[in-house]
Every structure is written in structure tokens, then in C-alpha cells.
Design a protein around this motif. Sequence first.
Motif, mmCIF file in Angstrom:
data_model
loop_
_atom_site.group_PDB
_atom_site.id
_atom_site.type_symbol
_atom_site.label_atom_id
_atom_site.label_comp_id
_atom_site.label_asym_id
_atom_site.label_seq_id
_atom_site.Cartn_x
_atom_site.Cartn_y
_atom_site.Cartn_z
ATOM 1 N N LYS A 17 104.551 0.822 54.789
ATOM 2 C CA LYS A 17 104.398 2.169 54.231
ATOM 3 C C LYS A 17 104.445 2.132 52.708
ATOM 4 O O LYS A 17 105.030 2.984 52.077
ATOM 5 N N SER B 270 98.295 2.500 60.413
ATOM 6 C CA SER B 270 99.672 2.417 59.928
ATOM 7 C C SER B 270 99.871 3.025 58.555
ATOM 8 O O SER B 270 100.967 3.297 58.152
ATOM 9 N N LEU B 271 98.800 3.173 57.784
ATOM 10 C CA LEU B 271 98.964 3.787 56.466
ATOM 11 C C LEU B 271 98.921 5.231 56.663
ATOM 12 O O LEU B 271 99.210 6.157 56.317
#
Length: 125
Positions: free
Chosen positions: A31, A124-125
Amino acid sequence: MSLVDLVSGYERAAGFDVPGAYAGVVLDHFKFGDVTAYLTGQPDSAYWANRGVIALLGCDCGEVGCWPLESQVLMGDDVVTWRGFGQPFRPQRDYGSFGPFTFRRSQYEGAAREAAAVVAERGSL
């Protein structure tokens, strides 16, 4: 040999407590913004940008912030260098003879783009 193996051997030989408790950065938990920018030493995250290092490894529990191995990333015309290693929770440790590690810039940037593609594919971002 992996970076985990290299740093584990170095820490054991140096007699450091808690040697080698590292694992790779878990991309599903990444992140920190743009992965390519992060891996090329230009992280989006103010935290990492202000420190001048990135975490190349996280804790073997899967959390980067728990026990990171940090390094400077220097981008040259043809090479990328990792140097200036440190363990922020053990600032007295001397990693002066660990590394530096140098990579061909074209290969390094290609690997960084591949990691970014994996992260983007997983959302995931």
C-alpha cells in the motif's frame, strides 16, 4: 541466493540478535503507491520519501513495518545500486560491509514493471 538468505547469513555471522527474520514484501499487502516508483527509489509515500530508503524486505510475519530491511536505491545511467542497508529497530547494527548490490538498470526496471503488473492485476493498489 535470495536477499533473505544473504542478509540472514550476514546477521548470523555478525552475531546480531534476531538474525534473518525477514521475508519478501507481500504484494497483496503493498500500500505504498506506485510499485515501480517505490522500487526505483522514488516512493509516492511521504514516509518512505522523507527517509531516503525503502524496505526491500519485510518481517517473516508478512508485515513490512514489523521488521524491515531498508536500503537506499541509487539509479545510475546503466546500473541500479542497493546500499546503505539498515534495520530501523536496531539502529546500532552495522551493515557497512553488506552489499552494495548492483543491477543492470534495464533488467531492474523490467523486474519493477513486472511487480507493478502483478499488483495491478490483483487490484492491490
